[in-house]
Motif scaffolding. Structure first.
Motif, short mmCIF file in Angstrom:
data_model
loop_
_atom_site.label_atom_id
_atom_site.label_comp_id
_atom_site.label_asym_id
_atom_site.label_seq_id
_atom_site.Cartn_x
_atom_site.Cartn_y
_atom_site.Cartn_z
N ASP A 1 0.91 -1.30 -0.04
CA ASP A 1 -0.05 -0.06 -0.02
C ASP A 1 0.90 1.24 0.05
N HIS A 2 2.06 1.30 0.21
CA HIS A 2 3.00 2.11 0.32
C HIS A 2 3.57 2.45 -1.17
N PRO A 3 3.43 3.85 -1.41
CA PRO A 3 3.85 4.20 -2.92
C PRO A 3 5.48 3.81 -3.14
N SER A 4 5.99 3.87 -4.22
CA SER A 4 7.40 3.48 -4.36
C SER A 4 8.28 4.71 -4.20
N ARG A 5 9.12 4.58 -3.34
CA ARG A 5 9.90 5.64 -3.03
C ARG A 5 11.42 5.50 -3.53
N LEU A 6 12.11 6.75 -3.77
CA LEU A 6 13.41 6.73 -4.56
C LEU A 6 14.32 7.15 -3.07
N ARG A 7 15.18 6.21 -2.67
CA ARG A 7 16.01 6.44 -1.46
C ARG A 7 17.39 6.14 -1.94
N ARG A 8 18.12 6.56 -3.02
CA ARG A 8 19.53 6.16 -3.14
C ARG A 8 20.44 7.00 -2.34
N SER A 9 20.18 8.06 -1.88
CA SER A 9 20.91 9.25 -1.07
C SER A 9 20.03 9.63 0.17
N PRO B 1 9.73 24.50 3.85
CA PRO B 1 9.79 22.78 3.88
C PRO B 1 10.47 22.38 2.54
N LEU B 2 10.87 21.30 2.46
CA LEU B 2 11.62 20.36 1.57
C LEU B 2 10.62 20.22 0.39
N VAL B 3 11.17 20.48 -0.92
CA VAL B 3 10.27 20.06 -2.25
C VAL B 3 10.79 19.31 -2.98
N GLY B 4 10.20 18.04 -3.22
CA GLY B 4 10.41 16.92 -4.08
C GLY B 4 11.37 15.84 -3.53
N ARG B 5 11.62 16.15 -2.11
CA ARG B 5 12.59 15.03 -1.39
C ARG B 5 11.78 14.47 0.03
N GLU B 6 12.12 13.42 0.40
CA GLU B 6 11.53 13.01 1.74
C GLU B 6 12.13 13.59 2.78
N ALA B 7 11.34 14.00 3.72
CA ALA B 7 11.88 14.84 5.05
C ALA B 7 11.73 13.75 6.18
N VAL B 8 12.68 13.51 7.06
CA VAL B 8 12.79 12.37 7.97
C VAL B 8 13.25 13.23 9.21
N ILE B 9 12.75 12.97 10.36
CA ILE B 9 13.35 13.55 11.64
C ILE B 9 13.72 12.27 12.34
N ARG B 10 14.80 12.30 12.78
CA ARG B 10 15.20 11.42 13.69
C ARG B 10 15.24 11.86 15.16
N VAL B 11 14.51 11.21 16.01
CA VAL B 11 14.21 11.47 17.21
C VAL B 11 15.33 10.87 18.12
N ASN B 12 15.25 11.23 19.51
CA ASN B 12 16.10 10.58 20.58
C ASN B 12 15.47 9.34 21.09
N GLU B 13 16.38 8.48 21.59
CA GLU B 13 15.74 7.26 22.02
C GLU B 13 14.35 7.12 22.81
N ALA C 1 16.47 12.21 0.02
CA ALA C 1 15.78 12.28 1.26
C ALA C 1 16.91 13.07 2.26
N VAL C 2 16.18 13.64 3.47
CA VAL C 2 17.07 14.46 4.34
C VAL C 2 16.53 13.66 5.63
N ILE C 3 17.59 13.43 6.20
CA ILE C 3 17.24 13.04 7.94
C ILE C 3 17.36 14.46 8.72
N PHE C 4 16.73 15.07 9.31
CA PHE C 4 16.88 16.13 10.17
C PHE C 4 17.18 15.38 11.78
#
Length: 303
Positions: free
Chosen positions: A7-15, A66-78, A37-40
């Motif tokens: 159900d998840h659309p295809s993603r591009l995650r080379r970098s 906000p980012l355009v055309g790329r995935e935005a990901v936030i890495r949280v603490n444990e 994609a960018v991991i903040f």
């Protein structure tokens, strides 16, 4: 069997570039970068007394630029840390494409975060990525991947963290990652069993692009979708090594075209110029072309 991730659309995650959320200048520069994609990052790259400032940086960034055309990901603490609750509040407010959970040892962490997102009425498109970077995480990779079935469909990708895994296991950091390959393949196998993407670990010396290229080739050969990066200098190499050759794109188009013929509608295997092509090849070709479409669409938005 239908994959859980179908159900998840295809993603591009080379970098997949990691950027410290405390560094405002680095945040601003992400707009001109060609990463997928960018991991903040709110975790390892932010000192404890700077966590609140980093969260405010992200709130401003997502609200204003906000980012355009790329995935935005936030890495949280444990989970269980003093910062986790505030990090998740920022995630819910910023509404990134995904939240990256560090040091995931077992499936309960994924379920807890999925429940938090559901309780906050976060969009179903806000996915969960899990970092596999501990011995328990590797041993439990299949259970973690399977937890997506009971986590509201949010679990979407694994990211390998070899620095922590090396430290915990005592494996020496050496060229070729010889003694780490069994761990990496275990993560790949678990991800593929449950339809998840898998992102290879960072290469620590961003100045040694030759060594980085060898790691990319190795990761691609093992089946990774892309690589986590620590510096913009690594983007071009990751995109190239995890990308698609003109020959592969042409073949994918040929396969899709061949199966689009009404004469092949009821066939699972067809003969094209003496080659036997199965419908599983059609699935692979359609996924490749979907990623090519993402590249073309993004380039159009950024131009």
């Amino acid at each position: 069997m239908v994959s859980f991730a179908d159900d998840h659309p295809s993603r591009l995650r080379r970098s997949v570039l990691s950027v410290p959320a405390i560094n405002v200048r680095a945040l601003e520069k992400t707009h001109g970068l060609a990463c997928d994609a960018v991991i903040f990052d709110l975790e390892d790259s932010v000192f404890p007394d700077k966590k609140a400032e980093a969260r405010e940086n992200l709130r401003r960034f997502f609200a204003e630029t906000p980012l355009v055309g790329r995935e935005a990901v936030i890495r949280v603490n444990e989970i269980g840390s003093d910062y986790f609750a505030d990090d998740m509040a920022a995630v819910i407010e910023c509404r990134p494409d995904a939240v990256l959970l560090p040091k995931v040892d077992g499936p309960d962490v994924v379920r807890v975060v999925a429940d938090l997102l559901a309780e906050a009425d976060a969009s179903e498109s806000l996915r969960i990525w899990a970092m596999i970077e501990t011995p328990l995480g590797v041993l439990n990779a299949a259970q973690i991947a399977a937890s997506g079935r009971t986590a509201g469909g949010r679990l979407d990708s694994f990211v390998v963290g070899l620095n922590d895994l090396r430290k915990a296991t005592g494996v020496v950091p050496e060229s070729g990652r010889t003694y780490l390959v069994p761990f990496l393949m275990q993560v790949i196998l678990a991800a593929r069993a449950y339809g998840l993407d898998a992102i290879d670990s960072v290469s620590n010396d961003f100045r040694d692009l030759e060594a980085f290229g060898r790691e990319c080739l190795q990761g691609r050969s093992m089946g990774f979708d892309g690589k986590m990066l620590i510096h913009p200098a690594q983007i071009e190499g990751a995109n190239r090594h995890f990308g698609f050759s003109p020959e592969a794109v042409a073949e994918a188009r040929m396969i899709v075209s061949a199966f689009a013929d009404p004469a092949t509608a009821a066939l699972n295997v067809i003969n094209v110029d003496g080659r036997m092509i199965e419908r599983l090849h059609l699935d692979e070709a359609e996924k490749l072309l979907a990623k090519i479409a993402i590249i073309e669409q993004r380039e159009g938005k950024l131009s």
